[in-house]
Design a protein around this motif. Sequence first.
Motif, PDB file in Angstrom:
ATOM      1  N   LYS A   4       0.822  -1.195   0.000  1.00 48.10           N
ATOM      2  CA  LYS A   4       0.000   0.000   0.000  1.00 48.10           C
ATOM      3  C   LYS A   4       0.861   1.251   0.000  1.00 48.10           C
ATOM      4  O   LYS A   4       1.798   1.382   0.762  1.00 48.10           O
ATOM      5  N   LYS A   5       0.523   2.188  -0.853  1.00 49.08           N
ATOM      6  CA  LYS A   5       1.206   3.477  -0.884  1.00 49.08           C
ATOM      7  C   LYS A   5       0.644   4.382   0.197  1.00 49.08           C
ATOM      8  O   LYS A   5      -0.545   4.392   0.455  1.00 49.08           O
ATOM      9  N   LEU A   6       1.536   5.148   0.834  1.00 43.44           N
ATOM     10  CA  LEU A   6       1.093   6.094   1.836  1.00 43.44           C
ATOM     11  C   LEU A   6       1.850   7.397   1.632  1.00 43.44           C
ATOM     12  O   LEU A   6       2.898   7.426   1.005  1.00 43.44           O
ATOM     13  N   PHE A   7       1.313   8.497   2.164  1.00 44.53           N
ATOM     14  CA  PHE A   7       2.046   9.752   2.066  1.00 44.53           C
ATOM     15  C   PHE A   7       2.260  10.333   3.454  1.00 44.53           C
ATOM     16  O   PHE A   7       1.525  10.035   4.394  1.00 44.53           O
ATOM     17  N   ILE A   8       3.274  11.167   3.579  1.00 42.52           N
ATOM     18  CA  ILE A   8       3.634  11.698   4.877  1.00 42.52           C
ATOM     19  C   ILE A   8       2.614  12.725   5.353  1.00 42.52           C
ATOM     20  O   ILE A   8       2.158  13.568   4.602  1.00 42.52           O
ATOM     21  N   GLU A  76      -6.838   2.958  11.323  1.00 39.88           N
ATOM     22  CA  GLU A  76      -6.304   1.916  10.453  1.00 39.88           C
ATOM     23  C   GLU A  76      -5.726   2.460   9.152  1.00 39.88           C
ATOM     24  O   GLU A  76      -5.043   1.737   8.424  1.00 39.88           O
ATOM     25  N   ASN A  77      -5.995   3.728   8.831  1.00 37.56           N
ATOM     26  CA  ASN A  77      -5.430   4.341   7.628  1.00 37.56           C
ATOM     27  C   ASN A  77      -4.195   5.193   7.923  1.00 37.56           C
ATOM     28  O   ASN A  77      -3.714   5.910   7.046  1.00 37.56           O
ATOM     29  N   CYS A  98       4.323   0.426  11.996  1.00 39.05           N
ATOM     30  CA  CYS A  98       3.259  -0.022  12.898  1.00 39.05           C
ATOM     31  C   CYS A  98       1.915   0.391  12.313  1.00 39.05           C
ATOM     32  O   CYS A  98       1.682   1.582  12.072  1.00 39.05           O
ATOM     33  N   LYS A  99       1.042  -0.568  12.103  1.00 38.44           N
ATOM     34  CA  LYS A  99      -0.252  -0.306  11.480  1.00 38.44           C
ATOM     35  C   LYS A  99      -1.358  -0.962  12.295  1.00 38.44           C
ATOM     36  O   LYS A  99      -1.297  -2.142  12.617  1.00 38.44           O
ATOM     37  N   LYS A 218       1.921   8.467   8.497  1.00 36.69           N
ATOM     38  CA  LYS A 218       1.611   8.540   7.072  1.00 36.69           C
ATOM     39  C   LYS A 218       0.190   8.054   6.802  1.00 36.69           C
ATOM     40  O   LYS A 218      -0.238   7.036   7.360  1.00 36.69           O
ATOM     41  N   LYS A 219      -0.520   8.784   5.973  1.00 45.92           N
ATOM     42  CA  LYS A 219      -1.896   8.452   5.643  1.00 45.92           C
ATOM     43  C   LYS A 219      -1.963   7.681   4.339  1.00 45.92           C
ATOM     44  O   LYS A 219      -1.251   7.987   3.373  1.00 45.92           O
ATOM     45  N   LYS A 220      -2.858   6.702   4.292  1.00 49.09           N
ATOM     46  CA  LYS A 220      -3.082   5.944   3.062  1.00 49.09           C
ATOM     47  C   LYS A 220      -3.618   6.849   1.961  1.00 49.09           C
ATOM     48  O   LYS A 220      -4.497   7.666   2.190  1.00 49.09           O
ATOM     49  N   MET A 221      -3.074   6.681   0.762  1.00 53.08           N
ATOM     50  CA  MET A 221      -3.499   7.495  -0.366  1.00 53.08           C
ATOM     51  C   MET A 221      -4.866   7.020  -0.882  1.00 53.08           C
ATOM     52  O   MET A 221      -5.182   5.851  -0.843  1.00 53.08           O
TER      53      MET A 221
END
Length: 221
Positions: A4-8, A76-77, A98-99, A218-221
């Motif tokens: 999964k891609k995430l952004f800061i 969770e995101n 950690c998620k 970081k939040k999920k895109m």
Amino acid sequence: MRQKKLFIAALVFLAVITGSIIYAADHIDAPAVTSQSTDITDLYVFRGQDAGNLVFVANTQGLLSPGATSAASFDENTLIEFNIDNNNDKIEDLAIQCKYDAASNAMLVYGPYPVSEPGTMSKIQGQTTARVAVTAYGDAKPKIGTGTYGIKVFAGPRDDPFFFDLNRYKMILAGTAPGFNNPGTDAFAGTNVLSTVVEVPKFLLGNTNSLNVWVETKKKM
């Protein structure tokens, strides 16, 4: 497993030097993360009770009142990521990710793994190395999870450990007080944070006596 891609969304920097710790604290003064799951209050790194381990602590969602703490939860995101530079080039070499898994109410730990994409974008790396059920507010027996290579993890609400006499600080800035009192008055007394704690054997962090460490949410895109 699908990566999964995430952004800061937020970041705090900390440098760990042999024999000492430099730390940073930041309580909701960034508008983009105020009242968000991405708000980082503190980062701590210190030697564990077992001298062969290092403990990484990321505290988020600060200034929770006792009444608000029971309803507070991890998102969770939102990914909590400890970045570790073990060759002093200020680029992350390893990451502990950690998620939160809402379905099982558990914190999942990935790593420490080599970083495939340094910078503000991340992928969840590899398989889980530890997991723990989130400890509920007021639970007298905190849950500690264990995983691969003896990695340990805790996740849940804690009393905010950061001490700062904010009112006295303001008086000093205004020129109405000569310095801090000893002891001072903790402005964060009675408030809580959501804490993620990962204890890792040092041999998993590289053959070095000095580390640079910073934490990102970081939040999920």
